[in-house]
Scaffold this active site. Structure first.
Site, PDB file in Angstrom:
ATOM      1  N   ASP A  43     138.170  13.795  75.371  1.00 39.15           N
ATOM      2  CA  ASP A  43     137.625  14.867  75.846  1.00 39.15           C
ATOM      3  C   ASP A  43     138.597  15.966  75.739  1.00 39.15           C
ATOM      4  O   ASP A  43     139.811  15.711  75.948  1.00 39.15           O
ATOM      5  CB  ASP A  43     137.044  14.818  77.285  1.00 39.15           C
ATOM      6  CG  ASP A  43     135.617  14.249  77.474  1.00 39.15           C
ATOM      7  OD1 ASP A  43     135.013  13.574  76.154  1.00 39.15           O
ATOM      8  OD2 ASP A  43     135.100  13.985  78.323  1.00 39.15           O
ATOM      9  N   HIS A  94     131.391  19.651  73.767  1.00 45.90           N
ATOM     10  CA  HIS A  94     131.854  19.717  75.076  1.00 45.90           C
ATOM     11  C   HIS A  94     131.647  20.753  75.808  1.00 45.90           C
ATOM     12  O   HIS A  94     132.611  21.269  76.948  1.00 45.90           O
ATOM     13  CB  HIS A  94     133.409  18.942  75.313  1.00 45.90           C
ATOM     14  CG  HIS A  94     133.821  18.285  76.594  1.00 45.90           C
ATOM     15  ND1 HIS A  94     132.859  17.771  77.392  1.00 45.90           N
ATOM     16  CD2 HIS A  94     134.621  18.423  77.331  1.00 45.90           C
ATOM     17  CE1 HIS A  94     133.378  17.339  78.629  1.00 45.90           C
ATOM     18  NE2 HIS A  94     134.695  17.829  78.567  1.00 45.90           N
ATOM     19  N   HIS A  98     134.213  24.742  79.324  1.00 50.00           N
ATOM     20  CA  HIS A  98     134.333  23.676  80.080  1.00 50.00           C
ATOM     21  C   HIS A  98     133.719  24.008  81.663  1.00 50.00           C
ATOM     22  O   HIS A  98     134.440  23.554  82.598  1.00 50.00           O
ATOM     23  CB  HIS A  98     135.633  23.111  80.066  1.00 50.00           C
ATOM     24  CG  HIS A  98     135.919  21.815  80.727  1.00 50.00           C
ATOM     25  ND1 HIS A  98     136.079  21.483  82.066  1.00 50.00           N
ATOM     26  CD2 HIS A  98     135.988  20.644  80.162  1.00 50.00           C
ATOM     27  CE1 HIS A  98     136.262  20.049  82.292  1.00 50.00           C
ATOM     28  NE2 HIS A  98     135.986  19.353  81.015  1.00 50.00           N
ATOM     29  N   HIS A 188     141.567  11.438  77.342  1.00 50.85           N
ATOM     30  CA  HIS A 188     141.394  12.876  77.174  1.00 50.85           C
ATOM     31  C   HIS A 188     142.714  13.228  76.288  1.00 50.85           C
ATOM     32  O   HIS A 188     143.840  12.592  76.179  1.00 50.85           O
ATOM     33  CB  HIS A 188     141.932  13.510  78.346  1.00 50.85           C
ATOM     34  CG  HIS A 188     140.703  13.649  79.311  1.00 50.85           C
ATOM     35  ND1 HIS A 188     140.503  12.613  80.003  1.00 50.85           N
ATOM     36  CD2 HIS A 188     139.871  14.519  79.301  1.00 50.85           C
ATOM     37  CE1 HIS A 188     139.485  12.901  80.881  1.00 50.85           C
ATOM     38  NE2 HIS A 188     138.888  13.838  80.587  1.00 50.85           N
TER      39      HIS A 188
END
Length: 220
Positions: A43, A94, A98, A188
Site C-alpha cells: 500500500d 487506493h 488517502h 507498505h
C-alpha cells in the site's frame, strides 16, 4: 469349468473390469491436493526509493504482488507505476489522496476513486477493478458507493503493522506467525520510511516458499 475359464478369458481380452472391483476407490492423484497460496500486497506507493527496492526483491524471488497505489503518488512518479506494471504486478486503486472514505461526501468519494483510476490507467493501460479503502475504513455506504463505481473492495487478513516501524524482526515474525492458506498480507512501499519492510521482505518470501506457498495476484 471350461465355460467359466472361457468367460474369464473373454473379460481379460476385452479389458472389462468385474463389477466387484469397481467398488474399490482409486487413490486420489497428487495433483488433487490443493496448493497453498497467499496474496502479497503493498500500500501507499509508488515512491522513488522503496518501491524500486521492493520490485528488485520480488524479481529476485520470482514473486508477483498487488500494489494498491495512491493517485497523487502515481502522478508524481509515473515511471515507477509503469515499472510495477511492466514487471507483471497488479496495480489497483487506493484513492487519490488517502482519505477515510467513511467520512467523505458522495462527490468526494467518486472524485477520489476516479482520479486515482485516471492516473493509474495512464501508466498501465488497465482500468483498476479493486479498491482498498485507506485505513481499512469500510461500512455499508462505502461498499455501496464502491459497487456503483464498479469496484470490488479488497482488504487484508495479515497486518504486521510495518508502517509503525516496529523493527525488521518483528515485522517478519508477525507475518510468518499469522499466515494461513489464502491469507492476504498487508505491507507498505510508501507513506514513510519503509526500510524495515524492505529488509524483512527477503526472509518472508524465502520462508513462505520453503513452507510450500505460492504467490497469487489479488483477483480483480
Amino acid at each position: 469349468m471350461t465355460h467359466l475359464l472361457l468367460a474369464f478369458g473373454l473379460i481379460a481380452v476385452l479389458g472389462i473390469t468385474p463389477a466387484y472391483r469397481s467398488q474399490v476407490p482409486a487413490p486420489a492423484p497428487r495433483s488433487a491436493v490443493a496448493a497453498k497460496y497467499v496474496y502479497l500486497t503493498f500500500d501507499d506507493g509508488p515512491g522513488p526509493t522503496y518501491t524500486p527496492q521492493v520490485l528488485a526483491i520480488l524479481r529476485r524471488y520470482g514473486v508477483k504482488a498487488t500494489f494498491f497505489e495512491i493517485g497523487q503518488n502515481v502522478r508524481k512518479y509515473p515511471s515507477v507505476t509503469r515499472k510495477v506494471h511492466l514487471q507483471g504486478h497488479s496495480v489497483q486503486n487506493h484513492t487519490y489522496s488517502h482519505p477515510d472514505l467513511r467520512k467523505v461526501s458522495a462527490a468526494t468519494f467518486r472524485s477520489q476513486v476516479q482520479s486515482a483510476d485516471r492516473y493509474i490507467r495512464a501508466q498501465t493501460k488497465v482500468q483498476p477493478r479493486c479498491l482498498r479503502p485507506p485505513y481499512g475504513g469500510v461500512n455499508p455506504t462505502v461498499r455501496r458507493r464502491a459497487a456503483a463505481l464498479g469496484k470490488t473492495i479488497r482488504l487484508w487478513t495479515v497486518d504486521p503493522r510495518d508502517w509503525s516501524r516496529p523493527g525488521t524482526s518483528i515485522i517478519t515474525r508477525r507475518v510468518l506467525s499469522s499466515v494461513r492458506n489464502g491469507s492476504t498480507i498487508l505491507l507498505h512501499d510508501g507513506g514513510g520510511n519503509r526500510s524495515q519492510t524492505v529488509a524483512a521482505l527477503p526472509t518472508i518470501l524465502r520462508t513462505l516458499k520453503a513452507r510450500g506457498y505460492t504467490f497469487r495476484l489479488v483477483p480483480c
